[in-house]
Design an enzyme around this catalytic site. Sequence first.
Site, mmCIF file in Angstrom:
data_model
loop_
_atom_site.group_PDB
_atom_site.id
_atom_site.type_symbol
_atom_site.label_atom_id
_atom_site.label_comp_id
_atom_site.label_asym_id
_atom_site.label_seq_id
_atom_site.Cartn_x
_atom_site.Cartn_y
_atom_site.Cartn_z
ATOM 1 N N CYS A 50 -82.046 73.106 -21.939
ATOM 2 C CA CYS A 50 -82.253 74.300 -22.759
ATOM 3 C C CYS A 50 -80.976 74.748 -23.458
ATOM 4 O O CYS A 50 -81.039 75.481 -24.444
ATOM 5 C CB CYS A 50 -82.824 75.433 -21.906
ATOM 6 S SG CYS A 50 -81.813 75.836 -20.469
ATOM 7 N N GLN A 82 -88.583 79.499 -24.341
ATOM 8 C CA GLN A 82 -87.914 78.203 -24.242
ATOM 9 C C GLN A 82 -88.909 77.096 -23.901
ATOM 10 O O GLN A 82 -88.893 76.013 -24.501
ATOM 11 C CB GLN A 82 -86.821 78.281 -23.150
ATOM 12 C CG GLN A 82 -86.063 76.993 -22.952
ATOM 13 C CD GLN A 82 -85.062 76.725 -24.058
ATOM 14 O OE1 GLN A 82 -84.254 77.581 -24.397
ATOM 15 N NE2 GLN A 82 -85.099 75.535 -24.639
ATOM 16 N N ASP A 99 -80.747 72.105 -16.350
ATOM 17 C CA ASP A 99 -80.204 73.384 -16.827
ATOM 18 C C ASP A 99 -78.887 73.585 -16.074
ATOM 19 O O ASP A 99 -78.601 72.876 -15.095
ATOM 20 C CB ASP A 99 -81.216 74.510 -16.513
ATOM 21 C CG ASP A 99 -80.756 75.887 -16.974
ATOM 22 O OD1 ASP A 99 -79.847 75.976 -17.827
ATOM 23 O OD2 ASP A 99 -81.313 76.891 -16.472
ATOM 24 N N HIS A 135 -88.550 81.973 -18.556
ATOM 25 C CA HIS A 135 -88.021 81.878 -19.934
ATOM 26 C C HIS A 135 -89.116 81.225 -20.794
ATOM 27 O O HIS A 135 -88.974 80.080 -21.251
ATOM 28 C CB HIS A 135 -86.733 81.054 -19.921
ATOM 29 C CG HIS A 135 -85.921 81.131 -21.177
ATOM 30 N ND1 HIS A 135 -86.221 81.979 -22.231
ATOM 31 C CD2 HIS A 135 -84.788 80.456 -21.560
ATOM 32 C CE1 HIS A 135 -85.320 81.821 -23.187
ATOM 33 N NE2 HIS A 135 -84.447 80.905 -22.808
ATOM 34 N N ARG A 177 -86.616 76.454 -31.349
ATOM 35 C CA ARG A 177 -86.726 77.842 -30.893
ATOM 36 C C ARG A 177 -87.150 78.728 -32.063
ATOM 37 O O ARG A 177 -87.970 79.632 -31.928
ATOM 38 C CB ARG A 177 -85.381 78.351 -30.337
ATOM 39 C CG ARG A 177 -84.829 77.586 -29.133
ATOM 40 C CD ARG A 177 -85.692 77.750 -27.895
ATOM 41 N NE ARG A 177 -85.963 79.153 -27.603
ATOM 42 C CZ ARG A 177 -85.127 79.969 -26.951
ATOM 43 N NH1 ARG A 177 -83.978 79.527 -26.508
ATOM 44 N NH2 ARG A 177 -85.466 81.241 -26.710
ATOM 45 N N ARG A 194 -84.316 90.568 -23.289
ATOM 46 C CA ARG A 194 -83.636 89.647 -22.354
ATOM 47 C C ARG A 194 -82.981 90.495 -21.272
ATOM 48 O O ARG A 194 -82.147 91.352 -21.556
ATOM 49 C CB ARG A 194 -82.592 88.800 -23.083
ATOM 50 C CG ARG A 194 -81.722 88.007 -22.135
ATOM 51 C CD ARG A 194 -80.872 86.954 -22.795
ATOM 52 N NE ARG A 194 -81.673 85.803 -23.166
ATOM 53 C CZ ARG A 194 -81.166 84.567 -23.360
ATOM 54 N NH1 ARG A 194 -79.884 84.330 -23.213
ATOM 55 N NH2 ARG A 194 -81.964 83.575 -23.704
#
Length: 315
Positions: free
Chosen positions: A270, A131, A230, A128, A298, A101
Amino acid sequence: MKDFLKETDFQAHELAEVFALARQFKAQRGRVASSVLAGQTWAMLFSKASTRTRVSFEVGIHELGGNPLFLNRNDIQLGRGESVEDTARVLSRFVHGLVVRTYDHSDVQRLAAASSVPVINALTDFLHPCQIYSDAFTAAERWAGSGGDLVGSLRGRKIAYLGDTCFNMANSWILGASLFGMKVALAGPKVYEPGAEIRAQLAAEGRKADFLFTTDPVEAVAGADIVYTDVWTSMGQEEEEEARLAQMRPYAATSQLFAKAKPDAIFMHCLPAHPGEEVEQAVLDNPRSVVFDQAENRLHMQKAILATLARRRRS
Ligand code: CP
Ligand code: NVA
């Protein structure tokens, strides 16, 4: 391809297998031990905060029989200036894979190029992908039912994406929708229109930029199967927070706006959410909000991605 850096690193024909594995892992959770990563250590190199991604990968690697090794960027020499390439070369001598990340997408690309083990993108400023795969699986579970065609159930569906339409989640939905055969309509302020980087990515892959961008949130949500948002201020954008809140206010996911999507539309985020900013608490609490299913999935989807990359490596 040894890595998973972007949605399209799995081919369309591989999706059914990845989604079926996620469904299987979810059904077996806690009852069937897996040895897919037995004897393996996977390093998790994080330069940004994380709750869901970090915990689901650590638990997922453990549940597959492997050992997760969390490395905060500032605790290793990378944080003191050792190069990305040398970090990748050294870690490749010790571990079987890297979960990364970071900020610049080019950093995960450089890590992947210099490492001899698989690299998974656990979020960059650009994309991402873990996700998006979990989110697509979450929607598909509802639409396909227990034995139905998960990937097929996504085809032709419309997602309305609201707010910050030119950062990682929006970019990932543009690329993901193109892979899953979905339609995507994005609504946000004109200054946040999807940018050159995602258009270049689509062009490089020979994909059409056939997403809709509009400044009218009602136009975006009309006929939508998914309403998605988001945070308005992502990690690394904290200095712009005040301006962003003012600019994006008309794109808040309110109950009134959600009601303009299809009657059975689902709401997705998310997480983490900022209730009262990009989403009303009432929308998060709506029976058609699936935000915690997204979070749970996830784990199952990441195990599917890890298992698929590990299997590829053996074959
Ligand atoms: N959605 C997501 O990636 O959450 P974290 O930042 O908590 O990992
Ligand atoms: N766009 C957000 C996503 C967090 C999961 C960020 O990058 O901070």
